[in-house]
Design a protein around this motif. Sequence first.
Motif, PDB file in Angstrom:
ATOM      1  N   SER A   1      -0.507   0.686  17.410  1.00 26.16           N
ATOM      2  CA  SER A   1      -1.659  -0.347  17.429  1.00 26.16           C
ATOM      3  C   SER A   1      -2.233  -0.391  16.340  1.00 26.16           C
ATOM      4  O   SER A   1      -2.716   0.653  15.558  1.00 26.16           O
ATOM      5  N   TRP A   2      -2.539  -1.783  15.601  1.00 28.84           N
ATOM      6  CA  TRP A   2      -3.035  -1.730  14.350  1.00 28.84           C
ATOM      7  C   TRP A   2      -4.277  -3.006  14.520  1.00 28.84           C
ATOM      8  O   TRP A   2      -4.087  -4.283  15.195  1.00 28.84           O
ATOM      9  N   ARG A   3      -5.378  -2.898  13.993  1.00 30.13           N
ATOM     10  CA  ARG A   3      -6.535  -3.987  13.798  1.00 30.13           C
ATOM     11  C   ARG A   3      -6.009  -4.897  12.903  1.00 30.13           C
ATOM     12  O   ARG A   3      -5.760  -4.632  11.672  1.00 30.13           O
ATOM     13  N   THR A   4      -6.678  -6.205  12.974  1.00 34.61           N
ATOM     14  CA  THR A   4      -6.669  -7.065  12.233  1.00 34.61           C
ATOM     15  C   THR A   4      -7.304  -7.016  10.706  1.00 34.61           C
ATOM     16  O   THR A   4      -6.542  -7.143   9.615  1.00 34.61           O
ATOM     17  N   ASP A   5      -8.209  -6.445  10.542  1.00 31.66           N
ATOM     18  CA  ASP A   5      -9.168  -6.162   9.423  1.00 31.66           C
ATOM     19  C   ASP A   5      -8.875  -4.787   8.843  1.00 31.66           C
ATOM     20  O   ASP A   5      -9.624  -4.615   7.797  1.00 31.66           O
ATOM     21  N   ASP A   6      -8.066  -3.883   9.237  1.00 30.80           N
ATOM     22  CA  ASP A   6      -8.212  -2.581   8.863  1.00 30.80           C
ATOM     23  C   ASP A   6      -6.929  -2.528   7.717  1.00 30.80           C
ATOM     24  O   ASP A   6      -5.584  -2.257   7.874  1.00 30.80           O
ATOM     25  N   TYR A   7      -7.269  -3.319   6.527  1.00 26.93           N
ATOM     26  CA  TYR A   7      -6.633  -3.091   5.327  1.00 26.93           C
ATOM     27  C   TYR A   7      -7.284  -3.048   4.200  1.00 26.93           C
ATOM     28  O   TYR A   7      -8.516  -3.519   4.080  1.00 26.93           O
ATOM     29  N   ILE A   8      -6.748  -2.665   2.952  1.00 23.80           N
ATOM     30  CA  ILE A   8      -7.502  -2.747   1.795  1.00 23.80           C
ATOM     31  C   ILE A   8      -6.309  -3.242   0.790  1.00 23.80           C
ATOM     32  O   ILE A   8      -5.179  -2.726   0.767  1.00 23.80           O
TER      33      ILE A   8
ATOM     34  N   ALA B   1      -8.018  -0.866  25.164  1.00 28.65           N
ATOM     35  CA  ALA B   1      -6.812  -0.881  25.862  1.00 28.65           C
ATOM     36  C   ALA B   1      -5.635  -1.679  24.789  1.00 28.65           C
ATOM     37  O   ALA B   1      -5.162  -2.657  25.224  1.00 28.65           O
ATOM     38  N   PRO B   2      -5.414  -1.008  23.913  1.00 31.20           N
ATOM     39  CA  PRO B   2      -4.481  -1.629  23.186  1.00 31.20           C
ATOM     40  C   PRO B   2      -3.078  -1.457  23.709  1.00 31.20           C
ATOM     41  O   PRO B   2      -2.670  -0.843  24.772  1.00 31.20           O
ATOM     42  N   SER B   3      -2.049  -2.539  23.643  1.00 24.42           N
ATOM     43  CA  SER B   3      -0.908  -2.375  24.163  1.00 24.42           C
ATOM     44  C   SER B   3       0.244  -1.743  23.567  1.00 24.42           C
ATOM     45  O   SER B   3       1.261  -1.487  24.418  1.00 24.42           O
TER      46      SER B   3
ATOM     47  N   THR C   1      10.491  -8.555  13.337  1.00 25.39           N
ATOM     48  CA  THR C   1       9.603  -7.680  13.896  1.00 25.39           C
ATOM     49  C   THR C   1       8.277  -7.974  13.495  1.00 25.39           C
ATOM     50  O   THR C   1       7.814  -8.653  12.461  1.00 25.39           O
ATOM     51  N   TRP C   2       7.269  -7.594  14.266  1.00 23.56           N
ATOM     52  CA  TRP C   2       5.634  -7.696  14.025  1.00 23.56           C
ATOM     53  C   TRP C   2       5.473  -9.077  13.889  1.00 23.56           C
ATOM     54  O   TRP C   2       4.780  -9.682  13.008  1.00 23.56           O
ATOM     55  N   THR C   3       5.717  -9.900  14.872  1.00 19.98           N
ATOM     56  CA  THR C   3       5.706 -11.639  14.810  1.00 19.98           C
ATOM     57  C   THR C   3       4.972 -11.920  16.070  1.00 19.98           C
ATOM     58  O   THR C   3       4.935 -11.291  17.147  1.00 19.98           O
ATOM     59  N   GLY C   4       4.277 -12.816  16.102  1.00 21.65           N
ATOM     60  CA  GLY C   4       3.857 -13.633  17.419  1.00 21.65           C
ATOM     61  C   GLY C   4       2.346 -13.114  17.814  1.00 21.65           C
ATOM     62  O   GLY C   4       1.871 -12.434  17.190  1.00 21.65           O
ATOM     63  N   VAL C   5       2.263 -13.752  18.860  1.00 19.44           N
ATOM     64  CA  VAL C   5       0.914 -13.489  19.384  1.00 19.44           C
ATOM     65  C   VAL C   5       0.825 -12.214  19.860  1.00 19.44           C
ATOM     66  O   VAL C   5       1.590 -11.705  20.598  1.00 19.44           O
ATOM     67  N   GLY C   6      -0.261 -11.420  19.877  1.00 19.46           N
ATOM     68  CA  GLY C   6      -0.610 -10.263  20.296  1.00 19.46           C
ATOM     69  C   GLY C   6       0.028  -8.811  19.185  1.00 19.46           C
ATOM     70  O   GLY C   6      -0.188  -7.671  19.815  1.00 19.46           O
ATOM     71  N   ARG C   7       0.215  -9.306  18.175  1.00 17.80           N
ATOM     72  CA  ARG C   7       0.716  -8.001  17.128  1.00 17.80           C
ATOM     73  C   ARG C   7      -0.559  -7.341  16.764  1.00 17.80           C
ATOM     74  O   ARG C   7      -0.274  -6.232  16.523  1.00 17.80           O
ATOM     75  N   PHE C   8      -1.816  -7.912  16.436  1.00 15.73           N
ATOM     76  CA  PHE C   8      -2.919  -7.317  16.208  1.00 15.73           C
ATOM     77  C   PHE C   8      -3.537  -6.724  17.502  1.00 15.73           C
ATOM     78  O   PHE C   8      -3.824  -7.375  18.523  1.00 15.73           O
TER      79      PHE C   8
END
Length: 536
Positions: free
Chosen positions: A218-225, A163-165, A150-157
């Motif tokens: 839906s999750w953004r690439t840089d939204d982490y700590i 317009a999030p998928s 799960t959560w692999t491949g292009v488009g995961r972020f």
Amino acid sequence: MPPVRPLPSPGVSSPLSLENVIDFNGGLNTTANRFDLKPNETPDCNNVDIDRRGGIIRRAAATTSNDASTTIVGKPFILGLGTSSETLYFANRYFTSLTHTGSSIALNLESSTWASVGTVIYAFGLRLGTAAASYNQNVSYRSTGFSLNTWTGVGRFQDSFAAPSGAHSPDARTACSHLGYAFCGYTVEYASGIVGSTAVATINYNRIRWSHPGDGGSWRTDDYIDIGHSNDPIVSVISAGDHLLILKNSSTWALYGYDADTFNLVNISNLVGSSGPYATCRAPTGAVYFFDAGKGLCVYQSGQVRLLSEKITSLFPAYTPPVATGYESAFSYGQYDTVAVGYSTETERVWVSIPDATSRALSVPTNASSLVYDPATGAWTKNDIKSRAYFLWRGKLHGVWLDKTFYAEDKTATRDTYLGTNDHIDGYWVSRWYVAGQPVVDKRWTKPEFVLTANQVGTFTVTVYKDYDPITTAKTISIATTNPLSSTTDYDEVFRTQVIGTAKAVAIKFAGPTVEHVLWRLDGFTLKYKVKAVRS
């Protein structure tokens, strides 16, 4: 200790004195010398509850609630999700691959047996997903393993809010909803474009992520700590009102703020954390209870952590340091990784299921007993109920053991059934030493009297110990109830028993029937004695 009474003169008989015992609210204290216990404390008890108004009660029974399906028999479970309709989802703790096919997820609608869910439900507790659209109910999710699919491949972020998928979420061990976001901790992330079992996983032991607002898929690439050290893995993330509580294995953190621009991380403690994925629960009061491998039960409330286990630390097996963490052993925190913590809304008690002192095998349930804490009085009691996870179901505390789920506080049942048989509940309570303020002076202990209630005829046993010897039985007294409690009456009987004899100090063990299945309550007892004349 009671006040010292004057000694009689040689050759002069002392008057009859009384030691009345009606307060038991001190509960267990196994760390103090029995001689130094407070009047309302006990050095040992089992399978009893303590009424906040006084009195010792044989604990409620643990009765089977539902069975597992054949696909998950023999597996420990942990609560993944409680929906508004109170359907429960459980995730299998030991697996090699867990996907949204539901092969390791079970549900139950109270009356039916456990069964695997269909392919339309994501593995809540492992993935947030969007299928059930229920991440926003302020419940904590738990996962105890990783999926490779799960959560692999292009488009995961989904970096655009416009317009999030959707339908994407991180692999993570723990997740919850908080202030309209889905949060997860201890993530497994893959290189972009690599799909399936060949994926090379990067395990972020100390990372939290958060979703788009109002969109758990839906999750953004840089939204982490990344929080603290990676060798101190995140165990639970829990919504705690205006902030997110992050419990790591040996530290505690809080995240304040309401979006990526205002989130502010605060270190609450570097001394305590949660021992494993079962060991955290949030009470309806807002208090978060968790078990620390070195300190025992702790409570987090109003931004502070308090220790609650000082009286009973000797009941915990000796601490063994965590084994090395990795992809296959990421949840092995020594023998404490099986500790389970739950909160009963019926009795407002905290339950802590602890492992036995010898076995550390993670593939076999090893928890041997449960400790129960009363936040109102600070009292602890102990019972022999085994559980590997706790959860609330329709407001009642349930547990999970092997392939069974059980109701932990069935007050109408007379015996346990969750182990598959009708098991007798052997309850007892042990007193401190009674010395009448004069620890080395002989007394003549006469006939003690007991006030108790039972729901049917049964034989109770009072074992007497003398002169600081807690092992050798000095006398055994039997009490047979004759007027059982009925559905329309509630009354006590007073039982006058046998002369104990001469001793400097006495202690008693009050035990319920060992044959009859009796619900009983001890409201108090009185020891009677005369201080003997002192001779040089």
